[in-house]
Design a protein around this motif. Structure first.
Motif, mmCIF file in Angstrom:
data_model
loop_
_atom_site.group_PDB
_atom_site.id
_atom_site.type_symbol
_atom_site.label_atom_id
_atom_site.label_comp_id
_atom_site.label_asym_id
_atom_site.label_seq_id
_atom_site.Cartn_x
_atom_site.Cartn_y
_atom_site.Cartn_z
ATOM 1 N N ALA A 357 93.875 65.654 46.553
ATOM 2 C CA ALA A 357 93.655 66.495 47.318
ATOM 3 C C ALA A 357 92.333 66.748 48.176
ATOM 4 O O ALA A 357 91.096 66.586 48.651
ATOM 5 N N ASP A 358 91.769 66.801 46.845
ATOM 6 C CA ASP A 358 90.291 66.324 46.578
ATOM 7 C C ASP A 358 89.583 64.479 46.264
ATOM 8 O O ASP A 358 88.076 64.270 46.213
ATOM 9 N N LYS A 359 89.966 63.670 46.684
ATOM 10 C CA LYS A 359 90.062 62.503 46.631
ATOM 11 C C LYS A 359 88.797 61.968 47.324
ATOM 12 O O LYS A 359 88.033 61.527 46.954
ATOM 13 N N ALA A 360 88.852 62.603 48.379
ATOM 14 C CA ALA A 360 88.309 61.859 49.335
ATOM 15 C C ALA A 360 86.560 63.069 49.759
ATOM 16 O O ALA A 360 85.575 62.443 48.583
ATOM 17 N N SER A 361 86.704 64.168 49.005
ATOM 18 C CA SER A 361 85.033 64.863 48.171
ATOM 19 C C SER A 361 85.022 63.692 47.218
ATOM 20 O O SER A 361 83.354 64.358 46.981
#
Length: 1310
Positions: A357-361
């Motif tokens: 879920a945090d890959k994009a950030s």
């Protein structure tokens, strides 16, 4: 027993955070499950095992996700094995929900949070009110809704979260061990809603409940540190909103306590340190203390070091370390910091599995770091990488995700950076597209709406700077204004958003030249400064931008207070910026620009030396390859060129060309600043050509100027200046090579420059003058007349109502000679009416503006009373504003009243012009208050000829306006512009030789001591007679026909240096055989303008039999001044001819400024017998010196007298004028005419104290007759004739050759 052993291991893990304990707990619990047969009892052990797996997942986050998968699997089995109605069913559903929630937070798959909410809702529904676990299930359900809200941003989810958390708190009795946790969760929910909506009430609610949670948690409790950490986060949020230092200080205190309470090796230690880092960064952003930022980097590095490889949070901490290093780089500009930031951000991305879920950030943070390095080095590879990873982040984020808008915004910023570098239109189109998408995804009321509007406004702003399309800057200002409006007062970002709006308004001003834009820019930039507390890191940047706004307005209006303020605030900005800061170079170059602008205004060498010094420092501070290097080199080149123009040192122009070429070479094709840098380079080559005459230089000047013009869109404010430079270059090449084509090219360039309406009026006027002079020299007179017509059209914009009178006078010396040249050209082609109209339009511009504001509008009032009343009100206010004293205040940055007064003045001017335009559109009012045509001006000669003498370099002529309304041209072929200047200088030398005080020491400094002591009166008056007056008199022979009856009356209106010479005394005084002068043939008067004569001739005539009321003001012994003993005799002489009932005498302490002003309106005649002074630095400060101070011209100009008839100024220097303003008649006599006295008797220089009583006696005898003699009263003369007779008598008394005593007395008016 095994299960209990597992629970003990797990409890010890929670206390000390040692992973070994958790491993042992899982092993024990797994054995229990394996040993238990499948039945209802097994469910309990499965549930316990699931909790242990979940605990290890939260700690390690295994990359293969085995722990969370196992947790869900065994919890699902536990639920399935538990029959409906079983007392543990709800608890097992709750555990299953927690497992789904944790997997959602790791992978971001919406199905997991949906399942979590479903399971938890079932748990709540199965639990009866009053059950001890009801509150726990409610708080967990609230947490799940909060997680879904963070993903989707749907407001109903956070509303539900708060609802359930509040219920959980309410159901938990005081003293219960779960109460602090429930309060903490409620506080978190309030915080989430605050982050979304930005409503202060939410964070205000969050902090007290989190404080309660801390207070209710006993010291030593395992959750104490967590509660403190969460409270610190809430303080950080409120600080970000309000900017109050106490909040960030509290945040640091409580997060530090959380860190101190947590032993090394504890899994949560890193999390608390991360929050502390965040607080230190916020404090650094506010106060700018480098120690905070350095501590943040050290602590974040410690967080990374404390987290073992493979830990779930390792990637997050690396990403945060990267962001912290980026902060440090942005402050100090040290390359190693951004290199390290990119490195750790890349590690963070690599450690984060696809689907996380945090890959994009983390990709976004990496993109931001690439973008920062690109801004510093300008390497295209970095911005390409920034765009690439930002796009990847966007692609990984599903539609509907709450962060989608933020990632779009970051991608837009990356496109914007590439656009600023390459200028490719596709990039700025992508910026606006992505920013608009981000905005569309963000609902109204969302706290980030203002952030996204700010970004969109910035995108429009940059496209405007590239294309110059007005719609873009208008959209930018609309978006940025919305940003400001959406940002509540007290918000920490309010100042920054005001600053951005101010910058956009500055840019629109630079393009359109609309004064309102720069006025508003100063207001909002100033507000940004005022809202920013001392010590805030952004204070320097906001001060620098405010300085830029002051500088722009100075360049437009020329008010010295603005450049003083610009330098003041820019210096403050530099003083606030520590050495090594990345912004230091930009601030230094901005200060250099301000010093250069002041140098070009005042010519003080220290300013240009300072400009070069700080610009060189800026260049030296900026490493090669930095994207700003070209701009800094350009500014240094401009400063060197400016010093070259002043001192002429070849070294300066060589260096200017060198750095200007470097600037152009460093600026990529397509860059928005390419055109201005090419223009600057062309200008430097032009000046080297003028110095050395080498043809290659002028070829380069033309080449680079043409390239600059080709790159600049029509309508751009700088285009007129570029076209003028090109015209100058073509003209110079023509003068070198003689190719006719160059003259045509120069003409086209100048003409186009005048048509670029958005450019500064002075630039356009200068272009028109160049065009006119070019045509006069090399083309037809008719084309020169066309050019001069344009000059006359632009002049009212150069000398504008919205400027102070003092500022308008500063512009006029550049205009006067142009008007005279225009008239000379009109005369040369036989267009005499146009010559008269132009001379009238270009003379006494400021006086006419003042009189125009005092013009009654009877006809307009009769036909259109509403607009007439509006115009009257605005005229009155503008009249007072233009002549008020605020322009003499040395403005400080905090002196807002003067700033407001100045802005109000300019707004009144704009209103006045709008109303004039409105009136002129009414039927029958098309020429309302426009310059008068000759058909109207010809009426001035109805009582005798008016002679206008035009002195220009092209030719000199007299134009005689006759009573028949004809113009009789009198060429003066033996007289010249230079001769007029020489006669003026010789007059000054003669006065000096006689000991008369004169103020033009600068002129006399060029003369030898012997020349200074020579008397040239005879030659000056003789030359005036031979070359000017005699030719005029020979043309108007009808004067001689009436000579036996009474002398005719001639009114003189002279231009140039001739305006300072005594035409009324011209004659041959050398011998008895040849003794002739003008006074033998005519009575002479002077007029400042034909319009003034017209206005006085239209005044209703007073009954000639009625005795006029006389105000006598005498100062025989003014404090601090030389005594005037004969003033008493002068007053006695006057009183012989005035009636006591019609006389007011103010003397000594009775003659105060206030009393004299009050009495002036009550009397038809005023006689001032006192000292008078002419202020050459500021003509409006010229004054009569009264008992308690100075009655200044500035003050007199604010009066308007209806019944005035005559002012006798028996004071020194009352008609001296300012040699720099020959067409303006800036002297006390002109001031009395403007106030409303149709007739003024004055003096050209200091008079003898003994001569004043004699003149007064004869003037009043001829004017009023003896008050006791009816016979003498019948023979009364007009003021001009009365003075003529009085001077004739004085000449006989003292001797005709005593010129210095009888020549100064002159008459103005009708």
């Amino acid at each position: 027993m095994l299960n209990n052993l597992g629970n003990v291991f797990q409890s010890r893990f929670r206390q000390f955070g040692k992973l070994e304990d958790l491993e042992n707990a899982i092993l024990a619990k797994q054995k229990v499950v394996d040993l238990t047969p499948d039945d209802a009892g097994k469910a309990r052990w499965l549930s316990n095992l699931g909790n242990a797996f979940l605990c290890r997942f939260e700690c390690l986050g295994e990359l293969e996700l085995g722990d969370i998968e196992n947790a869900i699997l065994v919890n699902q089995q536990a639920v399935d094995l538990t029959p409906d109605g079983h007392t543990d069913k709800a608890g097992r559903l709750n555990n299953l929900g927690n497992a789904f929630k944790n997997r959602f937070e790791r992978l971001g798959q919406l199905g997991d949070i949906e399942n979590a909410i479903l399971a938890m809702q079932q748990a709540v529904d199965l639990t009866p009110d009053g059950h001890a676990d009801k509150s726990r299930w409610l708080t967990n359900l609230g947490n799940s809704f909060q997680s879904r809200f963070k993903c989707l941003g749907e407001l109903r989810d956070i509303e539900n979260a708060i609802l359930f958390q509040q219920q959980a708190v309410d159901l938990t009795p005081d003293g219960h061990t779960d109460k602090p946790g429930m309060l903490n969760n409620l506080g978190n929910a309030f915080t989430s809603r605050f982050e979304h909506l930005g409503e202060l009430g939410d964070i205000e609610n969050a902090i007290p409940v989190k404080q309660q949670a801390v207070e209710l948690t006993p010291d030593g409790h395992a959750n104490k540190a967590r509660m403190l950490n969460n409270l610190g986060g809430a303080f950080i949020h409120r600080f970000e909103r309000l900017g109050e230092l106490g909040d960030i200080e509290n945040a640091i205190i409580v997060t530090q306590q959380a860190v101190d309470l947590t032993p090394d090796g504890h899994t949560d230690k890193a999390t608390w340190l991360n929050t502390l880092v965040c607080a230190l960064i916020r404090q650094f952003e506010h106060l700018g203390k480098l120690g905070d930022l350095e501590n943040a980097v050290l602590l974040m590095q410690k967080v990374v070091d404390l987290t073992p490889d493979g830990h779930a949070d390792k990637a997050a901490w690396l990403s945060n370390l990267g962001s912290t290093l980026s902060h440090l780089f942005n402050h100090l500009g040290k390359l190693r910091d951004i290199e390290n930031a990119i490195l750790v951000n890349q590690q963070a991305v690599e450690l984060t599995p696809d689907g996380h879920a945090d890959k994009a950030s983390r990709l976004t943070n990496l993109g931001n770091a690439f973008r920062s390095r690109f801004k510093h080095l300008g390497k295209l590879e970095d911005i390409e990488n920034a765009i690439l990873v930002s796009q990847q982040a966007l692609e990984l984020t599903p539609d509907g995700h709450a962060d989608k808008a933020s990632w779009l915004n970051n991608l837009g910023n990356a496109f914007l950076s590439r656009f600023k570098h390459l200028g490719k239109l596709g990039d700025i189109e992508n910026v606006i597209l992505t920013m608009q998408q981000a905005l569309d995804l963000t609902p109204d009321g969302h706290a980030h709406k203002a952030v996204l509007l700010n970004s969109l406004g910035s995108a429009f702003f940059h496209r405007f700077q590239h294309l110059g399309k007005l719609g873009d800057i208008e959209n930018a200002i609309v978006a940025l204004q919305q940003t400001v409006d959406l940002t509540p007062d007290g918000h920490a970002d309010k100042a920054g958003r005001l600053n951005n709006l101010g910058n956009a308004l500055q840019s629109q001003f630079e393009h359109l030249g609309e004064l309102g834009d720069i006025e508003n820019a100063i207001l909002v930039n100033r507000k940004a400064v005022d809202l920013t507390p001392d010590g805030h890191t952004d204070k320097a940047a906001w001060l620098d931008n405010l300085g830029n706004a002051f500088l722009r307005r100075f360049q437009h209006l020329g008010e010295l207070g603005d450049i003083k303020n610009a330098i003041l605030v820019k210096q403050q900005a530099i003083d606030l910026t520590p050495d090594g800061h990345a912004d230091k170079a930009g601030q230094l170059t901005n200060l250099g620009n301000a010093f250069q602008s002041r140098f070009e205004c005042l010519g003080e060498l220290v300013d240009i030396e300072n400009a070069i010094l700080v610009n060189q420092q800026a260049v030296d501070l900026t490493p090669d390859g930095h994207a700003s290097k070209a701009m800094l080199l350009t500014n240094l080149g401009n400063a060197l060129l400016s010093r070259f123009k002043h001192l002429g040192k070849l070294e300066d122009i060589e260096n200017a060309i060198l750095v200007s070429q470097q600037a152009v070479e460093l600026t990529p094709d397509g860059h928005a600043d390419k055109a201005s840098r090419l223009n600057n380079l062309g200008t430097t080559f032009f000046h080297r050509f003028q110095c050395l005459g080498e043809l290659g230089n002028i070829e380069n000047a033309i080449l680079f100027s043409q390239q600059a013009i080709d790159l600049t869109p029509d309508g751009h404010a700088e285009k007129a200046g570029q076209l003028t430079n090109l015209g100058n270059a073509f003209q110079s090449r023509f003068e070198c090579l003689g190719k006719p084509g160059d003259i045509m090219e120069a003409t086209v360039a100048y003409k186009k420059a005048t048509q670029n309406a958005s450019s500064h009026p002075f630039t356009r006027c200068n272009a028109a003058c160049c065009w006119a002079i070019l045509c006069s020299k090399y083309q037809s007179p008719s084309s020169a007349l066309d050019a001069y017509t344009v000059v006359l059209e632009i002049i009212p914009q150069v000398v504008w109502f919205g400027q102070t009178v003092h500022r308008r006078y500063e512009e006029l010396p550049k205009i006067g000679t142009t008007i005279n040249a225009a008239a000379a050209m009109a005369i040369s082609v036989g267009n005499l009416p146009r010559a008269v109209e132009w001379l009238e339009e270009g003379r006494n511009i400021v006086w006419k503006q003042i009189l125009q504001l005092r013009t009654p509008f009877e006809e307009l009032h009769q036909q259109h009373p509403n607009i007439a009343n509006k115009l009257s009100r605005v005229s009155l206010a503008l009249d007072k504003a233009g002549t008020s004293h605020f322009q003499n205040i040395d403005l400080e940055i905090k002196d807002k009243s003067a700033e407001e007064e100045a802005q109000n003045h300019r707004k009144l001017a704009a209103q006045y012009e709008e109303l004039l335009q409105e009136v002129r559109e009414l039927d029958g009012f098309g020429s309302f208050l426009r310059p008068k045509k000759f058909s109207e001006l010809a009426l001035v000669a109805k009582n005798g000829p008016v002679v206008i003498v035009n002195v220009a370099e092209l030719r000199c002529d007299a134009l005689v306006l006759c009573t028949s309304r004809e113009i009789v041209p009198v060429p003066l072929p033996t007289f010249s512009y230079n001769q007029a200047e020489m006669l003026h200088l010789n007059l000054l030398l003669s006065l000096r030789a006689h000991g008369v005080r004169v103020n033009q020491d600068g002129d006399l400094a060029v003369c030898s001591a012997e020349e200074v002591n020579q008397d040239h009166f005879i030659s000056v008056l003789g030359d005036l007679w031979s070359h000017v007056l005699q030719p005029v008199l020979l043309e108007i022979e009808q004067l001689y026909e009436n000579a036996h009856h009474s002398l005719p009356h001639i009114t003189w209106c002279a231009t140039g240096a001739l305006a300072f010479l005594p035409l009324h005394a011209a004659g041959i005084y050398r011998s008895d055989t040849m003794n002739v002068n003008i006074s033998d043939f005519a009575v002479s008067s002077y007029t400042t303008t034909l319009t003034a004569m017209l206005s006085f001739s239209s005044k209703p005539k007073k009954n000639p039999k009625a005795a006029p009321s006389v105000l006598i003001v005498s100062q025989p012994a003014t404090p601090g001044q030389q005594h005037l003993p004969n003033v008493v005799k002068e007053v006695e002489a006057i009183q012989c001819y005035t009636s006591p009932d019609h006389t007011c005498h103010l003397t000594h302490e009775l003659a105060t400024v206030e009393v004299v002003l009050g009495e002036m309106s009550k009397h038809e005649i005023i006689h001032l017998a006192c000292h008078g002074i002419q202020d050459m630095e500021n003509p409006l400060n010229s004054a009569f010196i009264l008992y308690d101070g100075r009655l200044e011209l500035n003050t007199l100009m604010r009066m308007s007298l209806d019944n005035a008839e005559l002012a006798v100024l028996s004071a020194c220097e009352t008609a001296t004028g300012n040699e720099n303003l020959p067409e303006e008649a800036v002297h006390l006599a002109a001031g009395m005419l403007a106030v409303g006295y149709p007739s003024v008797i004055a003096t050209m220089w200091s008079i003898g104290d003994a001569d004043a009583p004699l003149i007064a006696d004869k003037v009043y005898a001829n004017l009023l007759g003896h008050c006791d003699s009816l016979e003498s009263q019948k023979a009364k003369l007009t003021p001009a004739y009365a003075l003529h007779e009085a001077v004739k008598h004085l000449r006989e008394e003292i001797g005709e050759m005593n010129f210095v005593r009888w020549v100064p007395f002159i008459h103005f008016g009708v």
